[in-house]
Motif scaffolding. Structure first.
Motif, PDB file in Angstrom:
ATOM      1  N   TYR A 164     -19.745   5.571 -34.335  1.00 13.18           N
ATOM      2  CA  TYR A 164     -20.289   4.306 -33.836  1.00 13.18           C
ATOM      3  C   TYR A 164     -21.775   4.477 -33.527  1.00 13.18           C
ATOM      4  O   TYR A 164     -22.257   5.589 -33.350  1.00 13.18           O
ATOM      5  N   GLY A 165     -22.448   3.345 -33.449  1.00 10.01           N
ATOM      6  CA  GLY A 165     -23.834   3.351 -33.008  1.00 10.01           C
ATOM      7  C   GLY A 165     -24.829   3.705 -34.097  1.00 10.01           C
ATOM      8  O   GLY A 165     -24.477   4.066 -35.220  1.00 10.01           O
ATOM      9  N   VAL A 166     -26.117   3.549 -33.741  1.00 10.21           N
ATOM     10  CA  VAL A 166     -27.229   3.944 -34.606  1.00 10.21           C
ATOM     11  C   VAL A 166     -28.057   4.970 -33.845  1.00 10.21           C
ATOM     12  O   VAL A 166     -28.142   4.931 -32.614  1.00 10.21           O
ATOM     13  N   PRO A 167     -28.683   5.914 -34.540  1.00 13.99           N
ATOM     14  CA  PRO A 167     -29.406   6.992 -33.845  1.00 13.99           C
ATOM     15  C   PRO A 167     -30.612   6.476 -33.067  1.00 13.99           C
ATOM     16  O   PRO A 167     -31.442   5.744 -33.612  1.00 13.99           O
ATOM     17  N   GLN A 168     -30.687   6.836 -31.791  1.00 18.85           N
ATOM     18  CA  GLN A 168     -31.891   6.562 -31.011  1.00 18.85           C
ATOM     19  C   GLN A 168     -32.952   7.580 -31.420  1.00 18.85           C
ATOM     20  O   GLN A 168     -32.726   8.775 -31.354  1.00 18.85           O
ATOM     21  N   GLY A 169     -34.104   7.088 -31.823  1.00 15.71           N
ATOM     22  CA  GLY A 169     -35.136   7.959 -32.349  1.00 15.71           C
ATOM     23  C   GLY A 169     -35.321   7.809 -33.844  1.00 15.71           C
ATOM     24  O   GLY A 169     -36.237   8.370 -34.425  1.00 15.71           O
ATOM     25  N   SER A 170     -34.442   7.036 -34.480  1.00 17.22           N
ATOM     26  CA  SER A 170     -34.588   6.768 -35.910  1.00 17.22           C
ATOM     27  C   SER A 170     -35.528   5.590 -36.123  1.00 17.22           C
ATOM     28  O   SER A 170     -35.824   4.820 -35.202  1.00 17.22           O
ATOM     29  N   VAL A 171     -36.005   5.426 -37.341  1.00 22.80           N
ATOM     30  CA  VAL A 171     -36.888   4.310 -37.684  1.00 22.80           C
ATOM     31  C   VAL A 171     -36.088   3.043 -37.942  1.00 22.80           C
ATOM     32  O   VAL A 171     -36.481   1.933 -37.582  1.00 22.80           O
ATOM     33  N   LEU A 172     -34.930   3.200 -38.552  1.00 20.86           N
ATOM     34  CA  LEU A 172     -34.116   2.055 -38.960  1.00 20.86           C
ATOM     35  C   LEU A 172     -33.216   1.535 -37.841  1.00 20.86           C
ATOM     36  O   LEU A 172     -32.837   0.359 -37.845  1.00 20.86           O
ATOM     37  N   GLY A 173     -32.871   2.409 -36.880  1.00 19.67           N
ATOM     38  CA  GLY A 173     -31.934   2.028 -35.824  1.00 19.67           C
ATOM     39  C   GLY A 173     -32.307   0.778 -35.048  1.00 19.67           C
ATOM     40  O   GLY A 173     -31.465  -0.124 -34.874  1.00 19.67           O
ATOM     41  N   PRO A 174     -33.559   0.647 -34.559  1.00 20.35           N
ATOM     42  CA  PRO A 174     -33.914  -0.533 -33.757  1.00 20.35           C
ATOM     43  C   PRO A 174     -33.743  -1.862 -34.483  1.00 20.35           C
ATOM     44  O   PRO A 174     -33.236  -2.826 -33.915  1.00 20.35           O
ATOM     45  N   ILE A 175     -34.153  -1.917 -35.765  1.00 22.34           N
ATOM     46  CA  ILE A 175     -34.049  -3.198 -36.473  1.00 22.34           C
ATOM     47  C   ILE A 175     -32.588  -3.517 -36.797  1.00 22.34           C
ATOM     48  O   ILE A 175     -32.182  -4.688 -36.805  1.00 22.34           O
ATOM     49  N   LEU A 176     -31.773  -2.485 -37.034  1.00 19.77           N
ATOM     50  CA  LEU A 176     -30.345  -2.728 -37.233  1.00 19.77           C
ATOM     51  C   LEU A 176     -29.702  -3.265 -35.965  1.00 19.77           C
ATOM     52  O   LEU A 176     -28.809  -4.124 -36.007  1.00 19.77           O
ATOM     53  N   PHE A 177     -30.165  -2.783 -34.817  1.00 17.98           N
ATOM     54  CA  PHE A 177     -29.619  -3.284 -33.556  1.00 17.98           C
ATOM     55  C   PHE A 177     -29.974  -4.755 -33.352  1.00 17.98           C
ATOM     56  O   PHE A 177     -29.138  -5.547 -32.905  1.00 17.98           O
TER      57      PHE A 177
END
Length: 464
Positions: A164-177
């Protein structure tokens, strides 16, 4: 390598291993409590380059097809916490100026980035955003078979799979959230409640008269629907950190506080201030608490810099002052535009002390030549400059649409030489000026009928 990944819709397995290095959220928190740490994922640099390429193309697709939430300011170009707070504080000040009370609700999510369901996210990308084919397959590959391990003080844990979740510290994670949170805006709009989002921080605000209990019920229903939607989407609203504050005239807000004990289980804040995206909001919207806090923190850092000033060059000392002091004076300072100079005086004292420390002058020396030599604008001028810069950006398409909507071009009722000068109407000042002139028309040497026909002309004459 990147082109092959995008064409085949496959992310190499070696790109999907993350080293989690926990960082304490605040220095004041207890380091023995695991919940006080933020799990930052360190990813291979080539993986981040691949993500950056995808983010650029994804952003263009979202922008061209108007998929962005208008009132979401997180992780978007030309958007920031400052633009978000300018819009919210502007709406609250206008409501207060009309004699209305405002209820501000600051929603807080628990571990929001870590609980995203991959199936729901992929369904949203396909159905709501329109991503299909190899592009959708690439996102499936990116989210699946991810692994991580924790590294603390040179010791590593076993590698575990991330479901679950998207990696904190990734480039793509924030926009996916932000895409995962897209339906939330429509839920709030259904109840006709004002709102603004910054990543996982959502604020609801409603302006009303004290006797409008139906609006309070509407706010209760909105919060209840938000909780239901979050439960369905595997998100958790942290009621302990969610805050509610009532803004407006003291006698009216005291009466309303006596009527409202909680909003759908969320207690009304007993204190008179709440922290909103790093800015302290008080019930009078005077921002005195925020100014006091900023001054205390800035003076603390100034005292530490003063201890080592003798071993620093002037350029190094200036870098430290800008990093630890000036940055705090400038952070979201545009929301202080309506504050009187008496409130800004303490901020100016901080800047004066920083300038004297850098230039090596004494307290008795006049501060203006020192500020001029350093090319530092005074605090009130820095605020005006920030407002003018934000206005310029809004007029030239470099600011959020919700800021541009607040700007009204000046169109005179008859042909004037100033009609092509690019003047703007200051709506609040126009109304106040009209009311003042209507009460004392003779002191200005004009009649009220003429004033009502062309109120904006009198405003520009007065400002000139």
């Amino acid at each position: 390598m990147i082109n092959t990944s995008l064409e085949t819709g496959y992310v190499p397995q070696s790109f999907k291993y993350a080293v989690v290095k926990p960082l304490l959220k605040k220095p004041s928190l207890d380091p023995s409590i695991l919940a006080n740490y933020r799990p930052i994922s360190n990813l291979p640099f080539i993986s981040k380059i691949l993500e950056r390429v995808v983010v650029k193309q994804l952003y263009c697709h979202l922008q061209d097809n108007s998929h962005f939430e208008d009132f979401q300011s997180g992780f978007r170009p030309h958007h920031s916490t400052e633009t978000a707070l300018v819009r919210v504080s502007n709406d609250l000040l206008l409501a207060s100026e009309k004699g209305l009370l405002s209820i501000l609700v600051l929603l807080d999510l628990s571990a929001a980035f870590d609980t995203l369901d991959h199936g729901i996210l992929l369904h949203r990308l396909e159905q709501d955003i329109g991503i299909r084919g190899s592009a959708l397959q690439w996102f499936k590959s990116y989210l699946s078979d991810r692994y991580q391990f924790v590294n603390v003080n040179g010791h590593s844990s076993q590698c575990t799979r991330v479901n679950y979740g998207v990696p904190q510290g990734s480039v793509l994670g924030p926009i996916l959230f932000t895409l995962y949170m897209l339906p939330l805006g429509n839920i709030i709009r259904k109840h006709s409640i004002n709102f603004h989002c910054y990543a996982d921080d959502t604020q609801l605000y409603l302006s009303m008269k004290p006797d409008q209990n139906d609006l309070i019920e509407k706010l209760n229903a909105c919060i209840s629907d938000i909780k239901t939607w979050m439960t369905i989407n595997y998100l958790l609203l942290n009621q302990e950190k969610t805050e509610v504050i009532i803004l407006g005239p003291k006698n009216l807000r005291d009466a309303l506080s006596a009527q409202i004990v909680s909003l759908d289980g969320i207690s009304i804040a007993p204190n008179s201030t709440v922290r909103n995206l790093g800015v302290l909001f008080d019930q009078d919207l005077s921002f005195k608490a925020h100014i006091s806090q900023a001054c205390r923190t800035a003076f603390f850092h100034l005292r530490n810099i003063a201890k080592i000033r003798n071993i620093l060059s002037k350029s190094d000392a200036e870098k430290l002052i800008h990093a630890f002091v000036t940055s705090r004076l400038d952070y979201c300072n545009s929301v202080l535009a309506a504050c009187p100079k008496s409130s800004l005086r303490n901020l100016q004292l901080v800047q004066n002390a920083a300038a004297r420390l850098l230039a090596g002058t004494s307290r008795r020396d006049h501060i203006t030549p020192v500020l001029v030599s350093l090319h530092w604008l005074p605090v009130d001028s820095r605020i005006k400059f920030k407002i003018l810069l934000l206005t310029y950006k809004a007029l030239h398409g470099m600011a959020p649409s919700y800021i541009k909507d607040l700007i009204v071009p000046y169109h005179p009722m008859r042909t004037l030489r100033s009609q092509n000068a690019g003047l703007l109407v200051e709506l609040v000042k126009v109304r106040l000026e009209v009311e003042r002139l209507a009460t004392k028309p003779l002191s200005y040497g004009i009649n009220s009928q003429l004033m009502e026909e062309r109120p904006t002309q009198f405003l520009h004459l007065k400002l000139d």
